[in-house]
Design a protein around this motif. Sequence first.
Motif, PDB file in Angstrom:
ATOM      1  N   ALA A  61       0.925  -1.366  -0.082  1.00 48.27           N
ATOM      2  CA  ALA A  61      -0.020   0.180  -0.114  1.00 48.27           C
ATOM      3  C   ALA A  61       0.882   1.388   0.045  1.00 48.27           C
ATOM      4  O   ALA A  61       0.657   2.036  -0.466  1.00 48.27           O
ATOM      5  CB  ALA A  61      -0.865   0.084   1.355  1.00 48.27           C
ATOM      6  N   LEU A  86       1.162   3.951  -3.060  1.00 51.56           N
ATOM      7  CA  LEU A  86       1.080   5.603  -2.693  1.00 51.56           C
ATOM      8  C   LEU A  86       2.411   6.508  -3.041  1.00 51.56           C
ATOM      9  O   LEU A  86       2.187   7.482  -3.741  1.00 51.56           O
ATOM     10  CB  LEU A  86       0.759   5.654  -1.006  1.00 51.56           C
ATOM     11  N   SER A 117      -8.249   2.644   1.481  1.00 51.88           N
ATOM     12  CA  SER A 117      -7.637   2.357   0.103  1.00 51.88           C
ATOM     13  C   SER A 117      -8.678   1.853  -0.665  1.00 51.88           C
ATOM     14  O   SER A 117      -8.605   1.646  -1.876  1.00 51.88           O
ATOM     15  CB  SER A 117      -6.608   1.424   0.322  1.00 51.88           C
ATOM     16  N   LYS A 118      -9.931   1.100  -0.066  1.00 51.05           N
ATOM     17  CA  LYS A 118     -10.886   0.780  -1.104  1.00 51.05           C
ATOM     18  C   LYS A 118     -12.348   0.952  -0.119  1.00 51.05           C
ATOM     19  O   LYS A 118     -12.223   1.347   1.146  1.00 51.05           O
ATOM     20  CB  LYS A 118     -10.727  -0.577  -1.207  1.00 51.05           C
ATOM     21  N   ARG A 155     -10.039   1.525  -6.364  1.00 53.17           N
ATOM     22  CA  ARG A 155      -8.697   1.735  -5.709  1.00 53.17           C
ATOM     23  C   ARG A 155      -8.023   3.061  -6.116  1.00 53.17           C
ATOM     24  O   ARG A 155      -7.376   3.928  -5.252  1.00 53.17           O
ATOM     25  CB  ARG A 155      -7.770   0.617  -5.976  1.00 53.17           C
ATOM     26  N   HIS A 178      -9.675   5.973  -4.369  1.00 48.58           N
ATOM     27  CA  HIS A 178      -9.121   6.126  -3.044  1.00 48.58           C
ATOM     28  C   HIS A 178      -7.720   6.548  -2.992  1.00 48.58           C
ATOM     29  O   HIS A 178      -7.197   7.169  -2.004  1.00 48.58           O
ATOM     30  CB  HIS A 178      -9.179   4.842  -2.441  1.00 48.58           C
ATOM     31  N   LEU A 179      -7.022   6.448  -4.178  1.00 45.09           N
ATOM     32  CA  LEU A 179      -5.283   6.873  -4.238  1.00 45.09           C
ATOM     33  C   LEU A 179      -5.343   8.249  -4.457  1.00 45.09           C
ATOM     34  O   LEU A 179      -4.594   8.818  -3.880  1.00 45.09           O
ATOM     35  CB  LEU A 179      -4.816   5.749  -5.194  1.00 45.09           C
ATOM     36  N   GLU A 202      -0.780   9.066   5.137  1.00 42.48           N
ATOM     37  CA  GLU A 202      -1.299   7.668   5.725  1.00 42.48           C
ATOM     38  C   GLU A 202      -2.077   7.840   6.889  1.00 42.48           C
ATOM     39  O   GLU A 202      -3.297   7.216   7.036  1.00 42.48           O
ATOM     40  CB  GLU A 202      -0.315   6.526   5.654  1.00 42.48           C
ATOM     41  N   TRP A 232      -4.681   5.706   5.498  1.00 43.92           N
ATOM     42  CA  TRP A 232      -4.339   4.632   4.321  1.00 43.92           C
ATOM     43  C   TRP A 232      -3.697   3.495   4.965  1.00 43.92           C
ATOM     44  O   TRP A 232      -2.775   3.742   5.947  1.00 43.92           O
ATOM     45  CB  TRP A 232      -3.443   5.492   3.595  1.00 43.92           C
TER      46      TRP A 232
END
Lengths: 328, 277, 341, 327
Positions: free
Chosen positions: D98, D102, D171-172, D189, D192-193, D270, D275
């Motif tokens: 993850a 990112l 993240s989802k 995804r 979210h990113l 994060e 995140w």
Amino acid sequence: MSELLRVRHLTTSFMTGAGLARAVDDVSLTLLEGETLGMVGESGCGKTVTALSLLRLVDRPGHIAHESVIEYQGKDLMQMSPAQLRQIRGAEIAMIFQEPTASLNPVLTVGAQVDEAVRAHRSVSRADARARTVELFELVGIPDPAKRVNEYPHQLSGGMQQRAMIAMALSCNPRILIADEPTTALDVTIQAQILELLVELKQRLGMAMILITHDLGIVAGVADRVAVMYGGQIVEQANTDALFRQPAHPYTSALLRAVPRLDQPATRLATIPGAVPPATAWPPACRFHPRCPQTMDHCKSEMPGLTETGPAHLTRCWLAEEQHRRDA
Amino acid sequence: MSETLLRLSRNRRWRYGIALLTVLGALAALAPLLAPYDPTAQLGLARQLLPPSAAHPFGTDIFGRDVLSRVIYGARISFVIALSAVLLSVIIGTSVGVAAGYGGRLLDGALMRTVDAALAVPRVLLLLLVLALWERVGVASLIIILGSTSWFGVSRIVRAEVLSVRERGYMEAAKSLGVGQRRILSHHLLPNITSPIIIAATLGMGQIVLIEAGLSFLGLGIQEPTASLGRMMQAGSALLVNAPWTSIFPGAIIVLTVIGFSLVGDGFRDTLDPRTA
Amino acid sequence: MKSVPTPLLSVRHLVKQYRATGGLLSRPAPLLAVSDVSFDLAYGESLGLVGESGSGKTTLARLILRLTEATAGSVRFDGIDVLDLDARSLRALRRRIQIVFQDPFGSLNPRMSVGAAVREPIEVHNIARGAAAVEKVTQLFQEVGLDPSYVDRYPHELSGGQRQRVGIARALSVEPDLLVLDEPVSALDVSVQAQVLNLLLDLRERRGLTYLFIAHDLAVVRHIAQRIIVMYAGRFVETAPAAQAYSEPLHPYTRSLLSAVPVPDPRGQRQRIVLKGDMPDPRHTPAGCVFHPRCPHLKKDDRCRTEVPLLREAAEGRKVACHWFEEPMTVPQSQAARHVN
Amino acid sequence: MVRFVARRLLQGVAVVFLVATLAFILFRLAPGDPFTRMGDASSASQEFKAQARRNLGLDQPLHTQYFRYIANLARGDLGMSFSEQRPVLRAIADRVPATVVLAAAALLIDFLLGIFIGAAQGSRAGSKADDLLSVLTLTLYSVPVFWLGLMLMLVFAHNVGLLDLLPATGSKTTGVYEYLTPLGQLTDRIRHLILPAVALGLVGAAGTARYQRAAMLDVIRQDFIRTARAKGLRERSVLLGHALRNSLLPIITLFGLSFPILLSGTVLVETVFAWPGLGKFVVDAIFARDYNVVTGAVIISACMVVLGNLLADLLYRAVDPRVRGVV
């Protein structure tokens, strides 16, 4: 011989922290087909800025005055669009510079940099351009040209780098080559090689050349005509022989006496007091008057013009003008 | 020196930066006089989470404290921490850099490998590692922690500068004149490496402000009820929908502070660095 | 037998070899910057050391001053073994040997006023202090032709010539016997160069200085040196009294070098001998005579390629390192001009 | 080439080893040990703590502890995570992807945008547009990355922002994700990113742009640019073929240096956007007093930085012929 280049009232100034610097001030000159014009002067006299101005390569904060005229075969470069100017640069008038190491892009092979010059002016394939490059490398005396084209500048010696620069300059058979101190960064024996190469190529290709240097010896051996610069102006201009035999400007004659020479007894040198002033602080009236051994009152109040003081001999000096008038 | 000052004052960025920092610095220095309220005083239930108004230009927080007053005091702490921590890091960094650049190969190798290792750890993680060992940190310990983990870059800059100055002609000239080592160090080396140190220090102050805010935001820096900009934003992040002013204003002050340091740093670089001058 | 006076400086079999910084990929090749050179310098003599870049002339100067450590050989100054001195005695010796550097800007501390730069050695060596030191700085400024009011200026406020005068004043401040001049005028303009050369001539006369004058410009050296040493790729190829070296050079390199100097007279142009190629890469110097790949001598043969020529006596006070220097070396015109292969 | 990589990898291992040593020293020099520091926060009995110390070897002499620690490290054993009751390495391995996603997305924004803006500024230095962009990059450069995240949320995020465009955290989309088509999952995804990557990337881009502008100005002043103009090249070829190309050399160095900064940023971002990466894991671990996780994350980050630097070095060698052949 016909006029190739005709420059009138070229004035280039720079805005600096210390004020406005008129690095080149009202320079007029003419270059005939096939001739070599030498431009000499000490550092800070405006030689290099003159050379760059001829191709309008002066970067900000430099500025060429609008009234300047740079006529190449009757067309004024000052009036040209960037696209028109590009067709002159490199193709009709080419340049080589003082520091070959700095003048070549360090991350491209020397061959690629010459190819690029070829392709900028001719629509040829990459392969044809490369063939031309190899041919040019051979012309300028780079041994093993097919291999050398793939090398990077740092892999070549200073002399070889300058040869590569010359190859680049000659890529489109220019009519004029401007060489700005082409040998100053090189050792004496390499300087001799490069000078000899330039003279030979000039003859072979029928170019005209403007050779800029601080070294009176180089000018004496190579140039047909010489312009002496001081304080951003041309102070004397004559055929080489006349200039060295009968220098009319006190600066020229003082400079000649100040050069250490091998061909004359090693006596004490004559000196010029002081140093070249910065371009932001040219003295008023005659720019040489604070250092001149023959200053008259007139020199401090009014700037002399560049007037004829002999056959094809121009001098910017009240004294020389007076003498000429008396002789005539 | 006065000539340098003159050139600096002609630099637009430097002037704006100094002006900005002077205002913010005055705000921080005179916090007790300028803050309308006690930054820790809880003004009662009726004054909780009030939006900006004439009485509370920046609103109030969840405990009914005046955000403007807290921002002023928070800026004060940010300034104190930035100045002191950078001072500490410059002292350590310069000593290590000079020792590495002038002290011979072995020492250089040992010091620089250590610095390499320290720089390989992301700064926030390094600080988390150190802070993990502390329960509660006060301003003084935070300064020591930030200062002692911020000198690595400085030491590299100083070392590079020392190595370059060492090769300058005047160093050799001094040596050939019979000038002793100590005098060479104090009269020829140090005066010629101050510019990059000043530049690094100024830009470093902005970074320290950001890092300190980041740590407080994670809940690891200055603890409540002391007003700290990062901590205020952390509290504010939970109230983003209902009371955005509780996080907007502390952030804005940080941005202004860092802009100030960056402008001054840029100005120093423009005028002091011979490579760009 | 004539009594030979002890020389002021005596250099014997001096060698400087740099360890090559070869990594894992490149083979380390030792770099011979100065290769077994010997010479004497008498009191009051001016010796010119001439060579192109990479010839080792500056390294030689630095070895003599111990600004870099020699690999082998000896340097004796007035009977003192220079290479054997400890740090303290070395500093004392540096009062007696001084150097003027090529780049007058680089050799002055930009953060120190030029007056302070000249005063520093005076105080470091306890020659004078306080007002007496200031007075001495004023005297030195006057002696080198600088306005004493310039003491408070910083190097960047002076012109190149003025800075070089400061460099000379600083070197003179400790009243040295030997002055090593490393390309002192090559960064200067012609008109200023003449001023500084004349100053050096005056100072020599007035103070009875001994000069080791290093330069690449043969015409400049000619105005100051009584004897000449020509270096090529770390070796001496010719040593001779100046008059003879210039009028009748013996080594093919000296001849080519002299012929390559441009003459500021359009009617006085001479036949040039243009050498082929570049100075050899110091890591891969050719076997035999280092000069043989570029040598225009007609008699060049296998011996030149395999056997290193020794520096041998050619005449009274002259030495040449060439197997064929006795043979005439007229180069046919075509060969001289054809350097482009 | 192989030798160069091998050499740099070896140096990298040395750096990681040094980092591990520094981490060890930091922990052991600090007063007490994790269990005393746990102090009254933990209800564990004295006997339990003593037992745990013995199990962890904390009663052993320091050098024995050190050698065991290094030996374990060499085997890839970073110890146990107290809070997750499983090896730290495995717990971290779950979070690394993850963070890498990112960081990679942010890096892309950082350098693409930064180089573009900086190069555009550098080639028109002194113009109005340059001044305006300078103000913009200076401001962005001075913004705390987490605050920028909050502000972006305030403008763009669901339920929070003015525009209600993108998801604010995670993240989802929990509870829904599993039922989406593969394409839908990817879109989810990416959506979210966007915010966290933009927050992180913009701040980086501002720094990169400042640097790129200076690099461009530096190159434009050089003689070979004059040569390129003198041979009659188009201004575009001069700028792209010579100026930009050469100005990227210092940017590659910046690229190498940006990895630790980027990873620092992920810790904060994060946390803001919840995140599920390494950064958030470390912060949580600190509050859970899970020290092995903190040490482990530091070591893993150092490895990532070392690899990033190697990548930058390789890039540099690919672009600059002068450093090839130099080890």
